[in-house]
Write a protein that holds these residues in place. Structure first.
Motif, PDB file in Angstrom:
ATOM      1  N   LYS A  35       0.704  -1.451   0.034  1.00  0.00           N
ATOM      2  CA  LYS A  35       0.300  -0.004  -0.171  1.00  0.00           C
ATOM      3  C   LYS A  35       0.489   1.011  -0.465  1.00  0.00           C
ATOM      4  N   VAL A  36       0.398   2.044  -0.415  1.00  0.00           N
ATOM      5  CA  VAL A  36       1.198   3.561  -1.111  1.00  0.00           C
ATOM      6  C   VAL A  36       0.140   5.025  -0.004  1.00  0.00           C
ATOM      7  N   SER A  37       0.665   5.494   0.919  1.00  0.00           N
ATOM      8  CA  SER A  37      -0.889   6.067   1.314  1.00  0.00           C
ATOM      9  C   SER A  37       0.194   7.374   1.947  1.00  0.00           C
ATOM     10  N   GLN A  69       2.541   9.913  11.905  1.00  0.00           N
ATOM     11  CA  GLN A  69       4.383   9.327  11.603  1.00  0.00           C
ATOM     12  C   GLN A  69       5.019   9.976  10.931  1.00  0.00           C
ATOM     13  N   LYS A  70       4.978  11.121  10.541  1.00  0.00           N
ATOM     14  CA  LYS A  70       5.479  12.662  10.260  1.00  0.00           C
ATOM     15  C   LYS A  70       5.174  13.860  10.577  1.00  0.00           C
ATOM     16  N   PRO A  71       5.347  13.953  11.974  1.00  0.00           N
ATOM     17  CA  PRO A  71       4.645  15.460  11.893  1.00  0.00           C
ATOM     18  C   PRO A  71       5.359  16.984  11.612  1.00  0.00           C
ATOM     19  N   LYS A  72       6.451  17.262  11.368  1.00  0.00           N
ATOM     20  CA  LYS A  72       7.084  17.507  10.640  1.00  0.00           C
ATOM     21  C   LYS A  72       7.714  17.842   9.557  1.00  0.00           C
ATOM     22  N   VAL A  73       6.963  16.909   8.827  1.00  0.00           N
ATOM     23  CA  VAL A  73       7.585  17.059   7.645  1.00  0.00           C
ATOM     24  C   VAL A  73       6.318  16.748   6.020  1.00  0.00           C
ATOM     25  N   PRO A  74       6.556  18.432   5.576  1.00  0.00           N
ATOM     26  CA  PRO A  74       4.951  18.156   4.781  1.00  0.00           C
ATOM     27  C   PRO A  74       5.238  17.964   3.617  1.00  0.00           C
ATOM     28  N   PHE A  75       3.486  17.513   2.993  1.00  0.00           N
ATOM     29  CA  PHE A  75       3.831  16.780   1.731  1.00  0.00           C
ATOM     30  C   PHE A  75       4.884  15.246   1.327  1.00  0.00           C
ATOM     31  N   LEU A  86       8.856   9.221   1.833  1.00  0.00           N
ATOM     32  CA  LEU A  86       9.035  10.668   0.893  1.00  0.00           C
ATOM     33  C   LEU A  86       9.031  11.361   1.022  1.00  0.00           C
ATOM     34  N   GLN A  87       8.992  12.901   0.569  1.00  0.00           N
ATOM     35  CA  GLN A  87       8.697  13.741   1.014  1.00  0.00           C
ATOM     36  C   GLN A  87       7.996  14.647  -0.624  1.00  0.00           C
ATOM     37  N   ALA A  88       7.486  15.438  -1.319  1.00  0.00           N
ATOM     38  CA  ALA A  88       6.912  15.541  -2.215  1.00  0.00           C
ATOM     39  C   ALA A  88       7.408  17.042  -2.699  1.00  0.00           C
ATOM     40  N   SER A  89       7.098  17.975  -3.352  1.00  0.00           N
ATOM     41  CA  SER A  89       7.732  19.354  -3.616  1.00  0.00           C
ATOM     42  C   SER A  89       6.324  19.982  -3.446  1.00  0.00           C
ATOM     43  N   LEU A 125       2.466  15.241  -4.611  1.00  0.00           N
ATOM     44  CA  LEU A 125       2.057  14.155  -3.995  1.00  0.00           C
ATOM     45  C   LEU A 125       1.304  13.008  -4.233  1.00  0.00           C
ATOM     46  N   GLN A 126       0.325  14.009  -4.628  1.00  0.00           N
ATOM     47  CA  GLN A 126      -1.609  13.329  -5.410  1.00  0.00           C
ATOM     48  C   GLN A 126      -0.866  11.848  -6.700  1.00  0.00           C
TER      49      GLN A 126
END
Length: 287
Positions: A66-68, A74-80, A93-96, A101-102
């Motif tokens: 699964k990818v979600s 899980q990661k409160p300080k990292v956006p996207f 992983l972090q998107a721009s 992200l979507q």
């Protein structure tokens, strides 16, 4: 934002966590190659790297369950941020931006999705056309020799039978020595198909099963009878990959409460035996 290259691969930059829970993200160039069934990431765009520079990381698409989007816990300080669940490991992983992200989440889920085809959705087996049977040639009538005699002033023709040795026989010889009769006696017709000697199949069809060692998910053809449930690599196979005796099954039920990354699948049930638990995904329980 991901794009499609000339080889129909989805490519783009993402930040990936160096080690799980370390919180350090590194910029990498990702290539989603569905033909090779893998996700690869490089230090930079391979066109900008030295010739022969390989990927610094890879992941088989069949290992992805699964990818979600990552939750705040899980990661409160990292956006996207999004997470890839694969085997017993998670990749963050972090998107721009939100659109990036979507797009990546949808592309990865679509590439790693395993569908359960219906029984009749596979291409039919190649039909073997039998050549037309040539019409039987008409048997030539054997030539008959006659003995001519004059009895009481009347010409009488008496047929004479000739045996294989060329001699004459008074009564036509032994019928068993006739070549046509010998051929007809030795011919024993064979059945076109061997009847099945096993118990009748109660239910059959394609499902997706988790492997025991590598934990990857693969399509298998299942068949249930009064004594066993067996699975084959495909419907045309005669010998099963494995058969589970129903008397050895301790419990079978739907996985309503799923735990862990391996069980993030719909329509999942388990078959519990004394030696192993089998996880099987079906297209629908409404059958």
């Amino acid at each position: 934002m991901p794009y499609v290259d000339r080889q129909n691969r989805i490519c783009g930059f993402l930040d990936i966590e160096e080690n799980e829970t370390c919180g350090k993200f590194l910029r990498r160039y990702f290539i989603l190659d569905t033909q090779a069934n893998c996700l690869l990431w490089y230090m930079d765009n391979p066109q900008n790297l030295a010739l022969g520079s390989g990927a610094v990381g890879s992941l088989q698409l069949t290992y992805i369950s699964k990818v979600s989007v990552a939750t705040p816990k899980q990661k409160p300080k990292v956006p996207f941020c999004f997470v890839i669940n694969a085997l017993s490991q998670r990749y963050f992983l972090q998107a721009s931006d939100q659109k990036d992200l979507q797009d990546w989440v949808e592309a990865l889920n679509r590439a790693s999705k395993i569908t359960v085809p219906k029984s009749g959705s596979l291409p039919p087996a190649t039909e073997i056309t039998k050549p037309p049977i040539a019409p039987q040639t008409q048997e030539k009538k054997p030539q008959v020799a006659y003995k001519t005699e004059i009895i009481g002033g009347v010409v009488v023709h008496t047929p004479i039978s000739v045996n294989q040795n060329g001699g004459e026989g008074a009564d036509g010889g032994d019928v068993a020595t006739h070549p046509l009769l010998r051929r007809s006696q030795s011919y024993i017709p064979t059945s076109a198909s061997k009847p099945s000697t096993g118990p009748p199949v109660l239910k059959s069809g394609y499902c997706v099963k988790q492997g025991n060692v590598r934990k990857s998910w693969k399509r298998r053809y299942f068949a249930l009878d009064d004594f066993t449930i067996s699975y084959f690599k495909c419907e045309q196979d005669k010998e099963p990959l494995r058969s589970i005796l129903l008397k050895d099954v301790l419990k079978t039920h739907e996985c309503l409460v799923k735990s862990g990354d391996l069980l993030m699948r719909d329509n999942l049930f388990e078959i519990i035996t004394s030696s192993r638990t089998f996880y099987i995904q079906v297209k629908s329980f409404l059958v």
